[in-house]
Design a protein around this motif. Structure first.
Motif, short mmCIF file in Angstrom:
data_model
loop_
_atom_site.label_atom_id
_atom_site.label_comp_id
_atom_site.label_asym_id
_atom_site.label_seq_id
_atom_site.Cartn_x
_atom_site.Cartn_y
_atom_site.Cartn_z
N ASP A 122 -21.61 40.63 73.31
CA ASP A 122 -21.15 40.24 74.65
C ASP A 122 -20.95 41.55 75.42
N LYS A 140 -16.01 33.77 69.16
CA LYS A 140 -16.19 35.20 69.34
C LYS A 140 -15.56 35.95 68.18
N ILE A 181 -20.72 37.02 70.12
CA ILE A 181 -20.70 35.57 70.34
C ILE A 181 -21.55 34.91 69.27
#
Length: 177
Positions: free
Chosen positions: A10, A133, A175
């Motif tokens: 991310d 996450k 992610i």
């Protein structure tokens, strides 16, 4: 048979940073703004995870245009010849709860050498949009001369303008795909 899971970086919540001594007594910080990374896992514990990273050399920024231009020149990174920095893990072993040692091959300036990074696994969480996450903080040190980044300038007072030791500091959020 285990199922492999891929985790994608991310970039909005990740930083690839470094520090180096300037004039022997202060640190100059910088980072790379364009990069990609993935992790392949067989479980959410991240045991034996496989990390890979690719950074765009000319995305370096230290907050000073002249210094950044010098870093991209043949004196340092030679971004025209070596447009990417890559890392491929060779091991990810648990030291203590939440602490790991990440080893791998760093290719920089056309040279590949092994590196070791201390890794703190921050854990797993779901974001407000339902994405799982994973967070990691990585630190380590390399000697820039091991990768042929040899430029320096002597100071009148003794010592050199740019330190050889580079401190690495990465904050990575992945992610689950």
């Amino acid at each position: 048979m285990s199922t492999k899971t891929t985790w994608a970086i991310d970039p909005a919540h990740s930083e690839i940073g470094f520090k180096v001594k300037h004039m022997m007594f202060t640190n100059v910080s910088g980072n790379f703004t364009q990069f990609d990374a993935t992790v392949e896992t067989e479980s959410d514990s991240f045991d034996n995870a496989k990390f890979s990273f690719k950074g765009v050399t000319d995305s370096i920024t230290t907050g000073n245009k002249d210094r950044d231009a010098h870093l991209l020149s043949p004196d340092f990174f030679d971004a025209g010849t070596f447009p990417e920095i890559t890392f491929t893990s060779t091991g990810f072993s648990k030291i203590n709860e939440g602490e790991f040692e990440l080893t791998g091959d760093l290719t920089l300036h056309g040279i590949t050498k092994p590196v070791q990074l201390n890794t703190e696994f921050g854990g797993l969480a779901k974001d407000p949009w339902g994405n799982t996450k994973a967070g990691f903080s990585l630190t380590g040190k390399i000697n820039r001369k091991d990768w042929g980044l040899n430029w320096n300038s002597a100071l009148e007072t003794g010592g050199v303008l740019v330190g050889e030791e580079i401190k690495l500091n990465f904050e990575l959020q992945f992610i689950k795909q």
